[in-house]
Write a protein that holds these residues in place. Structure first.
Motif, PDB file in Angstrom:
ATOM      1  N   ASP A  95      -2.665   6.133   8.177  1.00 29.91           N
ATOM      2  CA  ASP A  95      -2.513   4.900   8.950  1.00 29.91           C
ATOM      3  C   ASP A  95      -3.570   3.899   8.477  1.00 29.91           C
ATOM      4  OD1 ASP A  95      -0.800   4.081  11.367  1.00 29.91           O
ATOM      5  OD2 ASP A  95      -2.792   3.317  11.866  1.00 29.91           O
ATOM      6  N   TYR A  96      -3.101   2.818   7.898  1.00 33.03           N
ATOM      7  CA  TYR A  96      -4.027   1.777   7.420  1.00 33.03           C
ATOM      8  C   TYR A  96      -4.549   0.973   8.608  1.00 33.03           C
ATOM      9  CZ  TYR A  96      -5.550  -2.691   5.550  1.00 33.03           C
ATOM     10  OH  TYR A  96      -6.276  -3.816   5.267  1.00 33.03           O
ATOM     11  N   THR A  97      -5.863   0.769   8.609  1.00 29.54           N
ATOM     12  CA  THR A  97      -6.444  -0.149   9.590  1.00 29.54           C
ATOM     13  C   THR A  97      -7.291  -1.158   8.813  1.00 29.54           C
ATOM     14  OG1 THR A  97      -8.297   1.365   9.839  1.00 29.54           O
ATOM     15  CG2 THR A  97      -6.567   1.498  11.504  1.00 29.54           C
ATOM     16  N   PRO A  98      -7.450  -2.366   9.326  1.00 23.73           N
ATOM     17  CA  PRO A  98      -8.181  -3.385   8.570  1.00 23.73           C
ATOM     18  C   PRO A  98      -9.600  -2.943   8.174  1.00 23.73           C
ATOM     19  CG  PRO A  98      -6.997  -4.394  10.376  1.00 23.73           C
ATOM     20  CD  PRO A  98      -6.836  -2.914  10.549  1.00 23.73           C
ATOM     21  N   ARG A 126       1.091   1.406   9.508  1.00 25.36           N
ATOM     22  CA  ARG A 126       0.157   0.443  10.071  1.00 25.36           C
ATOM     23  C   ARG A 126       0.417   0.446  11.569  1.00 25.36           C
ATOM     24  NH1 ARG A 126      -0.746  -5.781   8.059  1.00 25.36           N
ATOM     25  NH2 ARG A 126      -2.615  -6.126   9.293  1.00 25.36           N
ATOM     26  N   ASP A 127      -0.595   0.782  12.340  1.00 21.57           N
ATOM     27  CA  ASP A 127      -0.436   0.964  13.787  1.00 21.57           C
ATOM     28  C   ASP A 127       0.712   1.914  14.087  1.00 21.57           C
ATOM     29  OD1 ASP A 127      -2.484  -0.931  14.202  1.00 21.57           O
ATOM     30  OD2 ASP A 127      -1.024  -2.546  13.917  1.00 21.57           O
ATOM     31  N   VAL A 168       1.044  -4.670   3.648  1.00 24.74           N
ATOM     32  CA  VAL A 168      -0.270  -5.089   3.169  1.00 24.74           C
ATOM     33  C   VAL A 168      -0.188  -5.012   1.650  1.00 24.74           C
ATOM     34  CG1 VAL A 168      -2.727  -4.580   3.131  1.00 24.74           C
ATOM     35  CG2 VAL A 168      -1.408  -4.219   5.238  1.00 24.74           C
ATOM     36  N   LEU A 169      -0.405  -6.144   0.993  1.00 29.24           N
ATOM     37  CA  LEU A 169      -0.192  -6.206  -0.453  1.00 29.24           C
ATOM     38  C   LEU A 169      -1.481  -5.923  -1.222  1.00 29.24           C
ATOM     39  CD1 LEU A 169       2.068  -9.383  -0.743  1.00 29.24           C
ATOM     40  CD2 LEU A 169       2.733  -7.002  -0.375  1.00 29.24           C
ATOM     41  N   VAL A 170      -1.340  -5.173  -2.291  1.00 28.93           N
ATOM     42  CA  VAL A 170      -2.481  -4.865  -3.158  1.00 28.93           C
ATOM     43  C   VAL A 170      -3.110  -6.164  -3.676  1.00 28.93           C
ATOM     44  CG1 VAL A 170      -3.100  -3.837  -5.383  1.00 28.93           C
ATOM     45  CG2 VAL A 170      -1.579  -2.607  -3.817  1.00 28.93           C
ATOM     46  N   LEU A 196       0.811  -1.217   0.000  1.00 32.24           N
ATOM     47  CA  LEU A 196       0.000   0.000   0.000  1.00 32.24           C
ATOM     48  C   LEU A 196       0.847   1.270   0.000  1.00 32.24           C
ATOM     49  CD1 LEU A 196      -2.966  -0.876   2.392  1.00 32.24           C
ATOM     50  CD2 LEU A 196      -2.952  -0.755  -0.110  1.00 32.24           C
ATOM     51  N   GLY A 197       2.064   1.180   0.538  1.00 29.55           N
ATOM     52  CA  GLY A 197       2.954   2.345   0.518  1.00 29.55           C
ATOM     53  C   GLY A 197       3.268   2.761  -0.910  1.00 29.55           C
TER      54      GLY A 197
END
Ligand SMILES: [Zn+2]
Length: 372
Positions: A304-307, A263-264, A276-278, A38-39
């Motif tokens: 910040d990615y969260t599920p 992430r967190d 986290v992979l596309v 995702l980065g």
């Protein structure tokens, strides 16, 4: 042409970026050694949005996105996989392009690869040497970069730490100044190497991008995009080398430094193992929802990615689709969408107007942002 048409100039970072003729856009691309996370995706989706908004405003946009296939990390990954670096990179590049295509990123016009631009880096090194802006030490050509940290607004301590972190060896005793960086350096045994007047060696990373960008567009760019972590040293030195060689300043009129994905609270990176992979996310979610999610936070900010973020994005996108199915909307609302996007790519405001107004306005926003 309607001379009374409203101003359609894109503003980036608060400054207008008027263009006459083709816009030259350089996107600092990937080092193809790993799957698209995702980065990466956030940077390239935002760069794509910038190009699409410029095109919508009437500009012709030429996009060059390089491939850094001469790199230590790539060499090590290829070595572990038992592959030559160039075929290893080509396979990774294939997956990367597939992921970006799934995310609706428009194909780029030019995609130079570092290993095919070695002679251009040699020419860059020769030009800098001839001007007294670089010197030769132990088979390396070092660019005199003493003033680069200050021009980038960094104090010496911070600049030193970042140069060390990115492999620019500020403590190398062979350097006249700790802030000098390699345009060319000798290869260690087992690394790819090319002949040069100074050593069997390879280009420095910052020099690679300077050489590829100038090969594509000449001495200056309109917009240079890349992850915010590349601001220093990579982009600061790339620009400094190009400016030193050509005398043309600024090297890029505007920069799109896209904020990191965390992430967190921890930067998403292979080294931290929190990727986290596309390709995983699109297994059970529409790719447009992933794209939508990457655009939720303004481009300059960290995100910040969260599920739960992807489920929320999918629901928001669904609402936008429903809104688009409503009856006609006002031209004022359409103009408001365009105005928001031209104002620093304010996607959040544009989508807010689009959802509230619905109809043609929502369809316009979805078309410009490729959220169909
Ligand atoms: Zn670059």
């Amino acid at each position: 042409m309607d001379l009374n048409a409203p101003d359609r100039t894109l503003r980036i970072g608060g400054r207008p970026l008027p263009v006459v003729g083709p816009a030259r856009m350089y996107v600092c691309g990937i080092t193809p050694y790993d799957a698209t996370h995702l980065g990466h995706a956030r940077t390239f989706v935002w760069a794509d949005v910038a190009a699409r908004v410029l095109r919508h405003a009437g500009a012709e946009v030429r996009v060059c996105r390089n491939v850094t296939d001469v790199d230590d990390v790539l060499d090590q990954a290829a070595h572990r996989a038992g592959s030559p670096y160039d075929s290893f990179a080509a396979v990774q590049q294939f997956y990367f392009e597939r992921d970006l295509e799934v995310l609706g990123v428009h194909a780029v016009d030019l995609q130079p690869r570092a290993h095919t631009h070695v002679s251009e880096v040699v020419a860059l090194a020769q030009g800098l040497l001839a001007a007294g802006l670089a010197y030769v030490r132990d088979g390396a050509v070092l660019f005199r970069g003493g003033d680069v940290p200050q021009r980038a607004g960094l104090d010496a301590g911070r600049a030193h730490d970042l140069l060390a972190e990115y492999g620019d060896a500020p403590d190398d005793p062979g350097k006249e100044d700790p802030f000098d960086v390699a345009v060319w350096r000798p290869s260690r045994s087992g690394e790819p190497a090319w002949p040069s007047p100074w050593s069997a060696g390879r280009p420095g990373w910052h020099a690679e991008c300077a050489a590829m960008a100038m090969t594509a567009f000449g001495p200056a760019l309109d917009l240079h995009a890349g992850g915010a972590d590349l601001r220093f040293p990579h982009h600061a030195y790339e620009a400094a080398m190009a400016e030193a060689l050509t005398g043309v300043r600024p090297f890029s009129r505007a920069w799109l430094h896209v904020g990191m994905v965390c992430r967190d609270g921890v930067k998403m990176a292979k080294s931290t193992g929190n990727l986290v992979l596309v390709s995983d996310l699109v297994q059970d979610h529409p790719a447009a929802a992933v794209r939508f999610m990457l655009l939720t936070e303004p481009w300059a900010r960290e995100w910040d990615y969260t599920p739960g973020a992807l489920d929320r994005a999918a629901a928001d996108l669904e609402r936008l689709h429903l809104a688009a199915g409503r009856g006609n909307s006002s031209t004022a609302a359409e103009a408001a969408v365009e105005r928001a996007l031209l104002d620093d790519l304010d996607v959040r405001t544009a989508l807010g107007v689009a959802e509230e107004e619905g109809g043609r306005t929502a369809r316009l926003a979805m078309r410009i942002l490729a959220l169909g």
